[in-house]
Write a protein that holds these residues in place. Structure first.
Motif, short mmCIF file in Angstrom:
data_model
loop_
_atom_site.label_atom_id
_atom_site.label_comp_id
_atom_site.label_asym_id
_atom_site.label_seq_id
_atom_site.Cartn_x
_atom_site.Cartn_y
_atom_site.Cartn_z
N LEU A 36 0.83 -1.20 0.00
CA LEU A 36 0.00 0.00 0.00
C LEU A 36 0.87 1.25 0.00
O LEU A 36 0.57 2.23 -0.68
N VAL A 93 0.39 4.29 -2.96
CA VAL A 93 -0.09 5.65 -2.73
C VAL A 93 1.10 6.60 -2.83
O VAL A 93 2.11 6.38 -2.18
N ARG A 97 -1.88 7.45 9.14
CA ARG A 97 -1.94 8.51 8.15
C ARG A 97 -2.08 7.92 6.75
O ARG A 97 -2.81 8.43 5.90
N LEU A 119 -3.55 5.19 5.89
CA LEU A 119 -4.92 4.74 5.63
C LEU A 119 -5.81 5.91 5.24
O LEU A 119 -6.63 5.81 4.32
N GLU A 120 -5.65 7.03 5.95
CA GLU A 120 -6.46 8.20 5.59
C GLU A 120 -6.14 8.68 4.19
O GLU A 120 -7.02 8.99 3.40
N THR A 142 -4.92 6.98 1.81
CA THR A 142 -5.39 6.00 0.83
C THR A 142 -6.85 6.23 0.50
O THR A 142 -7.24 6.19 -0.67
N ALA A 143 -7.66 6.48 1.53
CA ALA A 143 -9.08 6.70 1.30
C ALA A 143 -9.29 7.92 0.40
O ALA A 143 -10.05 7.87 -0.58
N TYR A 178 -7.07 9.34 -1.62
CA TYR A 178 -6.48 9.10 -2.92
C TYR A 178 -7.38 8.23 -3.78
O TYR A 178 -7.60 8.53 -4.96
N ALA A 179 -7.93 7.17 -3.20
CA ALA A 179 -8.78 6.25 -3.96
C ALA A 179 -10.03 6.96 -4.45
O ALA A 179 -10.51 6.73 -5.57
N GLU A 180 -10.55 7.88 -3.61
CA GLU A 180 -11.74 8.62 -4.01
C GLU A 180 -11.48 9.47 -5.25
O GLU A 180 -12.22 9.42 -6.23
N LEU A 221 -10.57 3.00 10.38
CA LEU A 221 -10.09 3.49 9.09
C LEU A 221 -10.19 2.40 8.04
O LEU A 221 -10.55 2.67 6.90
N LYS A 239 -13.61 2.06 6.88
CA LYS A 239 -13.95 3.15 5.98
C LYS A 239 -13.40 2.87 4.58
O LYS A 239 -14.05 3.10 3.56
N LEU A 240 -12.18 2.34 4.55
CA LEU A 240 -11.60 2.00 3.26
C LEU A 240 -12.39 0.88 2.60
O LEU A 240 -12.53 0.84 1.38
N LEU A 274 -15.08 1.86 0.37
CA LEU A 274 -14.70 2.43 -0.91
C LEU A 274 -14.61 1.37 -1.99
O LEU A 274 -14.78 1.66 -3.16
N CYS A 313 -5.30 -2.75 -2.10
CA CYS A 313 -4.13 -2.66 -2.98
C CYS A 313 -4.49 -3.03 -4.40
O CYS A 313 -4.13 -2.31 -5.35
N TYR A 359 -7.41 -2.96 -5.75
CA TYR A 359 -8.33 -1.97 -6.28
C TYR A 359 -7.57 -0.77 -6.82
O TYR A 359 -7.82 -0.32 -7.94
N ILE A 360 -6.62 -0.27 -6.02
CA ILE A 360 -5.86 0.90 -6.46
C ILE A 360 -5.02 0.56 -7.68
O ILE A 360 -4.87 1.35 -8.61
N LEU A 379 -7.19 0.65 -10.65
CA LEU A 379 -7.48 2.02 -11.04
C LEU A 379 -6.30 2.63 -11.79
O LEU A 379 -6.50 3.34 -12.79
N HIS A 380 -5.09 2.36 -11.33
CA HIS A 380 -3.91 2.85 -12.04
C HIS A 380 -3.88 2.32 -13.46
O HIS A 380 -3.58 3.05 -14.41
#
Lengths: 151, 113
Positions: free
Chosen positions: A100, A104, A114, A116-117, A119-120, A122-124, B41, B44-45, B48, B74, B76-77, B80-81
């Protein structure tokens, strides 16, 4: 500026439109220099424009926006070079945390919470950028088809 | 390597020579203290992720499946990339083949949408 195009997004309309606006402005600029540049260079310019417009639309306090817009990038490259020189052993097992971090932008320099925040966030913005690019592609293809039908 | 203002370990001024072992212990120190916060967190992720919208509250995030959720995030991102790369290529091809007027019309339409 204009209306929010994504009904599922929980952002203010202005933020999504700013991202669209930045990207389309860069795209227009790239379009103007069309005849002179080769295909792969143009696609790389478009890709860079995508990430920059994401970063411009997002909060400048975010580590990932700063990393994209270049302030952390130089530091990071210098640090990576120094790391490669100092460490002989190669870590073959990378945990999901490490993966991860590498995905990012700016992820190497923060602690896990930090990260994780970021990442959220960025993904958005990343998923929004994908939506924007998809709709631009759709519109362009529609215009092409319209042109062909007229001929 | 880690920003000292967010971690509980003593600040390390020589950021560039920090050993990987020390960074790992610092990471585990911060995760021990803010375990609940981290699970929050990660939840929350999880929301998404695209497939999370299908089964929203089925699985609460525990330490057991936290790693799995991180893996999903990971990939998922990464996907997206890849999409951004593919779409950039397609856009550059489209710019090549469409004439100026159509391209401008498409761009203006996207802006107004």
């Amino acid at each position: 500026m204009k209306q929010n195009k994504n009904t599922s997004s929980n952002n203010s309309p202005r933020k999504a439109s700013m991202q669209t606006y930045h990207f389309l402005r860069s795209l227009t600029h790239i379009n103007l220099t069309r005849p002179s540049s080769p295909l792969h260079r143009r696609s790389r310019a478009i890709r860079r424009a995508a990430y920059v417009s994401m970063a411009r639309a997002a909060s400048p306090r975010r580590m990932w926006t700063r990393a994209i817009l270049g302030r952390l990038q130089l530091l990071r490259r210098a640090r990576l070079l120094r790391r490669r020189r100092n460490y002989k052993k190669k870590t073959t097992i990378s945990t999901p945390h490490d993966k991860l971090r590498r995905l990012v932008p700016g992820g190497e320099e923060m602690d896990f919470c930090r990260l994780l925040e970021e990442t959220a966030d960025y993904a958005e913005f990343l998923s929004k950028q994908v939506r924007i690019m998809r709709s631009v592609v759709d519109f362009m293809e529609a215009e092409c088809r319209k042109k062909e039908e007229k001929v | 390597m880690h920003s000292s203002s967010f971690s509980s370990a003593p600040p390390d001024h020589r950021r560039f020579t920090m050993s990987s072992r020390r960074s790992r212990s610092r990471h585990s120190a911060s995760s021990r203290i803010t375990d609940e916060q981290m699970n929050e967190l990660i939840s929350k992720l999880q929301t998404l992720l695209p497939e999370a919208r299908l089964h929203t509250n089925d699985r609460p995030v525990t330490n057991a499946n936290a790693a799995k959720v991180l893996q999903e995030i990971c990939s998922y991102i990464r996907s997206l990339h890849r999409e951004v790369d593919n779409l950039s290529e397609r856009l550059s091809e489209l710019l090549e083949t469409t004439d100026n007027n159509s391209a401008q019309a498409a761009i203006i339409r996207s802006l107004l949408m």
